[in-house]
Design an enzyme around this catalytic site. Structure first.
Site, mmCIF file in Angstrom:
data_model
loop_
_atom_site.group_PDB
_atom_site.id
_atom_site.type_symbol
_atom_site.label_atom_id
_atom_site.label_comp_id
_atom_site.label_asym_id
_atom_site.label_seq_id
_atom_site.Cartn_x
_atom_site.Cartn_y
_atom_site.Cartn_z
ATOM 1 C CD GLU A 38 -11.546 44.561 -29.288
ATOM 2 O OE1 GLU A 38 -12.548 44.251 -29.934
ATOM 3 O OE2 GLU A 38 -11.093 45.715 -29.254
ATOM 4 C CB CYS B 180 -29.296 66.975 -31.625
ATOM 5 S SG CYS B 180 -28.783 65.331 -31.241
ATOM 6 C CE1 TYR C 44 -11.776 43.968 -37.198
ATOM 7 C CE2 TYR C 44 -12.913 42.012 -37.993
ATOM 8 C CZ TYR C 44 -12.001 43.022 -38.190
ATOM 9 O OH TYR C 44 -11.324 43.091 -39.366
ATOM 10 C CB CYS D 83 -31.809 62.802 -24.911
ATOM 11 S SG CYS D 83 -31.372 61.614 -26.189
ATOM 12 C CB CYS E 179 -33.099 61.129 -33.538
ATOM 13 S SG CYS E 179 -32.945 60.375 -31.938
ATOM 14 C CD GLN F 169 -23.131 45.409 -30.283
ATOM 15 O OE1 GLN F 169 -23.631 46.438 -30.737
ATOM 16 N NE2 GLN F 169 -22.360 44.625 -31.016
ATOM 17 C CB CYS G 275 -36.633 65.470 -29.659
ATOM 18 S SG CYS G 275 -35.025 66.031 -29.154
ATOM 19 C CG ASP H 228 -19.810 42.991 -34.291
ATOM 20 O OD1 ASP H 228 -20.138 43.895 -35.084
ATOM 21 O OD2 ASP H 228 -20.204 42.947 -33.113
ATOM 22 C CB CYS I 264 -22.843 49.221 -36.840
ATOM 23 S SG CYS I 264 -21.111 49.644 -36.879
HETATM 24 C C1 LIG Z 1 -18.566 46.736 -33.504
HETATM 25 S S1 LIG Z 1 -17.473 46.342 -32.192
HETATM 26 C C2 LIG Z 1 -17.928 44.680 -31.858
HETATM 27 C C3 LIG Z 1 -17.543 44.149 -30.529
HETATM 28 C C4 LIG Z 1 -18.205 42.849 -30.094
HETATM 29 N N1 LIG Z 1 -18.251 41.885 -31.142
HETATM 30 C C5 LIG Z 1 -19.560 43.103 -29.496
HETATM 31 O O1 LIG Z 1 -20.566 42.695 -30.060
HETATM 32 O O2 LIG Z 1 -19.629 43.706 -28.412
HETATM 33 C C6 LIG Z 1 -15.971 46.258 -33.047
HETATM 34 C C7 LIG Z 1 -14.778 45.907 -32.159
HETATM 35 O O3 LIG Z 1 -13.641 45.784 -33.012
HETATM 36 C C8 LIG Z 1 -12.507 46.306 -32.340
HETATM 37 N N2 LIG Z 1 -11.525 46.606 -33.400
HETATM 38 C C9 LIG Z 1 -11.472 47.679 -34.223
HETATM 39 N N3 LIG Z 1 -10.496 47.542 -35.126
HETATM 40 C C10 LIG Z 1 -9.912 46.328 -34.893
HETATM 41 C C11 LIG Z 1 -8.840 45.621 -35.503
HETATM 42 N N4 LIG Z 1 -8.191 46.123 -36.543
HETATM 43 N N5 LIG Z 1 -8.510 44.420 -35.008
HETATM 44 C C12 LIG Z 1 -9.167 43.906 -33.943
HETATM 45 N N6 LIG Z 1 -10.195 44.535 -33.310
HETATM 46 C C13 LIG Z 1 -10.562 45.725 -33.785
HETATM 47 C C14 LIG Z 1 -13.053 47.476 -31.562
HETATM 48 O O4 LIG Z 1 -12.214 47.802 -30.479
HETATM 49 C C15 LIG Z 1 -14.426 46.924 -31.114
HETATM 50 O O5 LIG Z 1 -14.317 46.281 -29.870
#
Ligand SMILES: C[S@@+](CC[C@H](N)C(=O)[O-])C[C@H]1O[C@@H](n2cnc3c(N)ncnc32)[C@H](O)[C@@H]1O
Length: 452
Positions: free
Chosen positions: A334, A79, A313, A161, A82, A284, A73, A383, A410
């Site tokens: 969420e 950038c 989440y 990219c 990566c 995702q 790249c 998550d 993550c």
């Molecule tokens: C890593 S993503 C995971 C989403 C989902 N589990 C997926 O796999 O697509 C984290 C999510 O948490 C939400 N989020 C962030 N802070 C939060 C909070 N304090 N309470 C509830 N949701 C939250 C974000 O909007 C996002 O949608």
């Protein structure tokens, strides 16, 4: 030995760090060297010296790692997207695994938790389904589109990219050509003038549906209908949304969306399910690996038909919907209102009746479910965003003691921190990394916390 800035040294690289950088030591001083690989011998120039560590730049590779590969790249070094393109892909998976293992060993003192081999991608190219291109002016005042140079807001002109969806790149370039031809002003961050700030493109990798979001500083785009026609006719864009962001901020999307074409959303398919995706909701970025991740999460949860499952989440409800056929009931929480609207519709589209979604902060809504509704989870899937869990959520988990907590993350650093905070009641035996972001320094992890 005193290490001095602007002096050259020859060092052995003893490890690779969380950002992919090589690590060396001179006496007790740790030196970070971007682009260096473990077991290489390198001549470096010291560029910065701090109290406990220093930074070096590669001058010459004296002994090369067998895993060093030709960089493909042209913008790679500037950038910062990566960080591992100079390393053989299989080896990047080992580096990610080792980094997480080192982290776990440090926090849990000793080798109590085994980090498994990172699950990689068969084809780790063009895997992203979401692209965000800044639009702005360069030093000569000319319109530019591309990627921000690492830790700056200088735009590196767009080139091929290798992780981005190829269609997204073509569309963004077509918009760039259009604004140049028509003299539409790109956003000038310093002066806070101009119109177009960002182009965001989301692609349903299985449905091939395309959403294009034009992030603008003010409501009017000259030649707007011509631009829309071009995108629809030439690139079969399913929906086009104008997002208004007139704040002086690093956040890409503003709060106000105006639909210019289509219905404002696209669909994608994950596993056996269809998901509706809106401009503001999280989905995702690597659906191939997301499917693998979700299946592992459900597998290690070992769910049964009597279980009450909390999906904390939950975004647009993907994990909860994946898990719904294995359990009695799913409750998703969420914070983004539109994501919860999508989640509810996703349940309908997929004819799933045993899910309920709640909008709000997990910190509060989790407490409400337990205290006001008296719903107690048997299993929780979490998550969270990169910052991990808040104290209240940790305390709620410790108070209700579900038999299992499946932690998807993550950010291994906050995940391991939270596991330690939950360790009085929960035992973790292994962590499974999944390479959701090939060639970057990021990695997704999934683990089961078993009630002791
Ligand atoms: C890593 S993503 C995971 C989403 C989902 N589990 C997926 O796999 O697509 C984290 C999510 O948490 C939400 N989020 C962030 N802070 C939060 C909070 N304090 N309470 C509830 N949701 C939250 C974000 O909007 C996002 O949608």
């Amino acid at each position: 030995m005193e290490i001095k800035k602007n002096e050259e040294y020859i060092v052995d690289i003893i490890d690779n760090g969380m950002e992919g950088e090589g690590i060396a030591k001179i006496d007790d001083l740790v030196i970070f060297i971007p682009g260096a690989i473990k077991k290489e011998k390198i001549k470096i120039l010291i560029v910065k010296v701090l109290k406990r560590h220093a930074y070096g730049k590669i001058i010459e590779i004296i002994k090369k790692s067998p895993y060093r590969v030709e960089e493909d790249c042209t913008t790679y070094k500037r950038c910062g997207g990566c960080k591992l393109r100079h390393i053989d892909y299989e080896e990047t998976l080992n580096i990610k695994q080792e980094n997480i293992q080192n982290l776990v060993n440090k926090v849990f003192k000793g080798n109590q938790i085994k980090v498994q081999k990172t699950i990689g991608m068969g084809n780790p190219y063009h895997y992203r389904n979401k692209a965000q291109y800044p639009v702005g002016v360069d030093r000569e005042g000319k319109a530019q589109i591309g990627v921000f140079a690492e830790r700056t807001h200088e735009i590196i002109p767009m080139q091929k990219c290798f992780i981005q969806n190829e269609v997204a790149e073509k569309i963004a370039f077509a918009i760039y050509k259009f604004i140049k031809q028509k003299g539409i002003e790109p956003y000038n961050e310093k002066e806070q003038t101009g119109i177009l700030r960002h182009i965001v493109i989301k692609v349903g990798m299985r449905t091939h549906e395309i959403m294009c979001i034009l992030v603008v500083n003010n409501k009017k785009i000259p030649y707007e209908s011509q631009l829309v026609d071009m995108l629809v006719k030439e690139y079969d864009v399913k929906t086009i949304v104008k997002n208004i962001n007139d704040k002086n901020t690093n956040v890409i999307l503003g709060n106000h969306n105006i639909i210019l074409h289509g219905d404002g959303y696209i669909y994608d398919i994950l596993g056996d399910y269809t998901f509706k995706i809106s401009p503001m909701s999280f989905y995702q970025v690597n659906p191939v690996q997301a499917e693998i991740l979700y299946n592992i999460a459900i597998d290690i949860a070992n769910l049964n038909k009597e279980d009450i499952l909390f999906d904390l989440y939950c975004g647009i409800g993907t994990i909860g919907i994946f898990a719904s056929s294995y359990v009695k009931k799913v409750y998703g929480i969420e914070i983004v209102e539109q994501a919860i609207k999508d989640a509810k519709e996703n349940a309908k589209i997929n004819k799933i009746e045993n899910v309920e979604f709640y909008v709000g902060d997990v910190e509060k809504v989790f407490s409400d479910l337990i205290e006001k509704k008296q719903v107690y989870p048997d299993v929780i899937i979490i998550d969270p965003p990169r910052k991990g869990l808040d104290k209240n959520t940790i305390n709620n988990i410790l108070a209700v003691q579900p038999k299992k907590v499946i932690y998807i993350s993550c950010n291994p650093a906050t995940m391991v921190r939270d596991m330690k905070l939950l360790a009085e009641s929960y035992k973790v035996e292994e962590i499974q990394p999944v390479d959701m972001f090939p060639f970057t320094s990021h990695v997704e992890c999934v683990a089961v916390l078993q009630l002791k």
